[in-house]
Write a protein that holds these residues in place. Sequence first.
Motif, PDB file in Angstrom:
ATOM      1  N   VAL A  38       0.830  -1.201   0.000  1.00  0.00           N
ATOM      2  CA  VAL A  38       0.000   0.000   0.000  1.00  0.00           C
ATOM      3  C   VAL A  38       0.868   1.256   0.000  1.00  0.00           C
ATOM      4  O   VAL A  38       0.611   2.205  -0.754  1.00  0.00           O
ATOM      5  CB  VAL A  38      -0.975  -0.006   1.200  1.00  0.00           C
ATOM      6  CG1 VAL A  38      -1.607   1.363   1.410  1.00  0.00           C
ATOM      7  CG2 VAL A  38      -2.033  -1.085   0.995  1.00  0.00           C
ATOM      8  N   ASP A  39       1.918   1.282   0.809  1.00  0.00           N
ATOM      9  CA  ASP A  39       2.789   2.465   0.869  1.00  0.00           C
ATOM     10  C   ASP A  39       3.456   2.743  -0.474  1.00  0.00           C
ATOM     11  O   ASP A  39       3.573   3.896  -0.887  1.00  0.00           O
ATOM     12  CB  ASP A  39       3.848   2.311   1.961  1.00  0.00           C
ATOM     13  CG  ASP A  39       3.241   2.335   3.355  1.00  0.00           C
ATOM     14  OD1 ASP A  39       2.110   2.858   3.507  1.00  0.00           O
ATOM     15  OD2 ASP A  39       3.885   1.820   4.289  1.00  0.00           O
ATOM     16  N   ARG A  43       0.874   4.316  -2.787  1.00  0.00           N
ATOM     17  CA  ARG A  43       0.650   5.723  -2.420  1.00  0.00           C
ATOM     18  C   ARG A  43       1.808   6.608  -2.881  1.00  0.00           C
ATOM     19  O   ARG A  43       1.600   7.738  -3.320  1.00  0.00           O
ATOM     20  CB  ARG A  43       0.475   5.854  -0.910  1.00  0.00           C
ATOM     21  CG  ARG A  43      -0.872   5.397  -0.425  1.00  0.00           C
ATOM     22  CD  ARG A  43      -1.052   5.713   1.057  1.00  0.00           C
ATOM     23  NE  ARG A  43      -2.405   5.417   1.460  1.00  0.00           N
ATOM     24  CZ  ARG A  43      -2.726   4.719   2.539  1.00  0.00           C
ATOM     25  NH1 ARG A  43      -1.787   4.252   3.343  1.00  0.00           N
ATOM     26  NH2 ARG A  43      -3.987   4.496   2.838  1.00  0.00           N
ATOM     27  N   ALA A  44       3.034   6.096  -2.802  1.00  0.00           N
ATOM     28  CA  ALA A  44       4.212   6.875  -3.184  1.00  0.00           C
ATOM     29  C   ALA A  44       4.254   7.190  -4.679  1.00  0.00           C
ATOM     30  O   ALA A  44       4.944   8.118  -5.104  1.00  0.00           O
ATOM     31  CB  ALA A  44       5.485   6.128  -2.780  1.00  0.00           C
ATOM     32  N   ARG A  91       1.896   8.509  -6.311  1.00  0.00           N
ATOM     33  CA  ARG A  91       1.166   9.779  -6.424  1.00  0.00           C
ATOM     34  C   ARG A  91       0.304   9.856  -7.687  1.00  0.00           C
ATOM     35  O   ARG A  91       0.280  10.874  -8.381  1.00  0.00           O
ATOM     36  CB  ARG A  91       2.122  10.960  -6.344  1.00  0.00           C
ATOM     37  CG  ARG A  91       2.884  11.018  -5.040  1.00  0.00           C
ATOM     38  CD  ARG A  91       3.541  12.376  -4.858  1.00  0.00           C
ATOM     39  NE  ARG A  91       4.349  12.415  -3.672  1.00  0.00           N
ATOM     40  CZ  ARG A  91       3.884  12.588  -2.426  1.00  0.00           C
ATOM     41  NH1 ARG A  91       2.613  12.703  -2.224  1.00  0.00           N
ATOM     42  NH2 ARG A  91       4.710  12.618  -1.398  1.00  0.00           N
ATOM     43  N   VAL A 100      -5.258   5.252  -7.768  1.00  0.00           N
ATOM     44  CA  VAL A 100      -5.175   3.796  -7.683  1.00  0.00           C
ATOM     45  C   VAL A 100      -6.591   3.257  -7.523  1.00  0.00           C
ATOM     46  O   VAL A 100      -7.371   3.759  -6.713  1.00  0.00           O
ATOM     47  CB  VAL A 100      -4.308   3.355  -6.481  1.00  0.00           C
ATOM     48  CG1 VAL A 100      -4.341   1.833  -6.317  1.00  0.00           C
ATOM     49  CG2 VAL A 100      -2.886   3.849  -6.635  1.00  0.00           C
ATOM     50  N   ASP A 133      -8.461  -0.353  -6.710  1.00  0.00           N
ATOM     51  CA  ASP A 133      -8.250  -1.699  -6.171  1.00  0.00           C
ATOM     52  C   ASP A 133      -9.304  -2.639  -6.766  1.00  0.00           C
ATOM     53  O   ASP A 133     -10.494  -2.320  -6.776  1.00  0.00           O
ATOM     54  CB  ASP A 133      -8.391  -1.632  -4.644  1.00  0.00           C
ATOM     55  CG  ASP A 133      -8.077  -2.940  -3.943  1.00  0.00           C
ATOM     56  OD1 ASP A 133      -7.718  -3.927  -4.612  1.00  0.00           O
ATOM     57  OD2 ASP A 133      -8.193  -2.955  -2.702  1.00  0.00           O
ATOM     58  N   PRO A 163      -7.604   0.986   1.332  1.00  0.00           N
ATOM     59  CA  PRO A 163      -7.276   2.408   1.325  1.00  0.00           C
ATOM     60  C   PRO A 163      -7.599   3.119   0.005  1.00  0.00           C
ATOM     61  O   PRO A 163      -7.511   4.337  -0.068  1.00  0.00           O
ATOM     62  CB  PRO A 163      -5.765   2.406   1.575  1.00  0.00           C
ATOM     63  CG  PRO A 163      -5.300   1.106   1.021  1.00  0.00           C
ATOM     64  CD  PRO A 163      -6.417   0.139   1.263  1.00  0.00           C
ATOM     65  N   PHE A 164      -7.984   2.362  -1.025  1.00  0.00           N
ATOM     66  CA  PHE A 164      -8.239   2.947  -2.344  1.00  0.00           C
ATOM     67  C   PHE A 164      -9.661   2.619  -2.795  1.00  0.00           C
ATOM     68  O   PHE A 164     -10.252   1.643  -2.340  1.00  0.00           O
ATOM     69  CB  PHE A 164      -7.250   2.384  -3.375  1.00  0.00           C
ATOM     70  CG  PHE A 164      -5.813   2.565  -2.995  1.00  0.00           C
ATOM     71  CD1 PHE A 164      -5.213   3.817  -3.019  1.00  0.00           C
ATOM     72  CD2 PHE A 164      -5.038   1.479  -2.607  1.00  0.00           C
ATOM     73  CE1 PHE A 164      -3.886   3.983  -2.663  1.00  0.00           C
ATOM     74  CE2 PHE A 164      -3.715   1.631  -2.247  1.00  0.00           C
ATOM     75  CZ  PHE A 164      -3.129   2.884  -2.281  1.00  0.00           C
TER      76      PHE A 164
END
Length: 179
Positions: A30-31, A34-35, A37, A40, A42, A51-52
């Motif tokens: 996940v990180d 996110r990086a 940018r 995303v 899922d 988280p998406f």
Amino acid sequence: THVLPEPQHWDLLKGQPLHGVIAYVEADYVDELRALRVPVVDVANWRQQGPFPRVVPDDDAIGVLAADYLTDLGLKHLATIGFRDAAFYAIRRDGFIRRARQLQRDVLAWSSNDALDMRTWLGQLPRPVGLFCGNDGLAAEALEICRHAGIRVPEDVCVLGVDNDELIGRMTHPPLSSI
């Protein structure tokens, strides 16, 4: 571009002019997503929340459709197998059981955390039975167990999978029926 979530592939993605990512999101990366940018989406439905934003099948409707299909074949006994920790299976199972009961069918359920192994459980099912499997992988496993145990398919156990995985469907004997 298709990229597997291996550490060396994240560096390749970082240098690409991406507009977005469609991913089967696992907690492990996940990180990294996110990086990037970028947006995303899922497409995994193993967990309840992610988280998406997600695009996933209507798992309740899949369960209802499975119960209707197996009932339309004239089966009085229905059963389902799935993964204990998979959110998608819990929804599919619940839709299947609810609809089976509405159709006044007996229904039994097995999940990966049950004390009985799948082979023993399948051997104890009333026959003939319609078996709704949480996905095609489990359906293929059920077909293999039936073959080795001398359980006739579809005469004794009518197996129905989900995902319509063409490769699995072609490799099973008999060929797998799938939603």
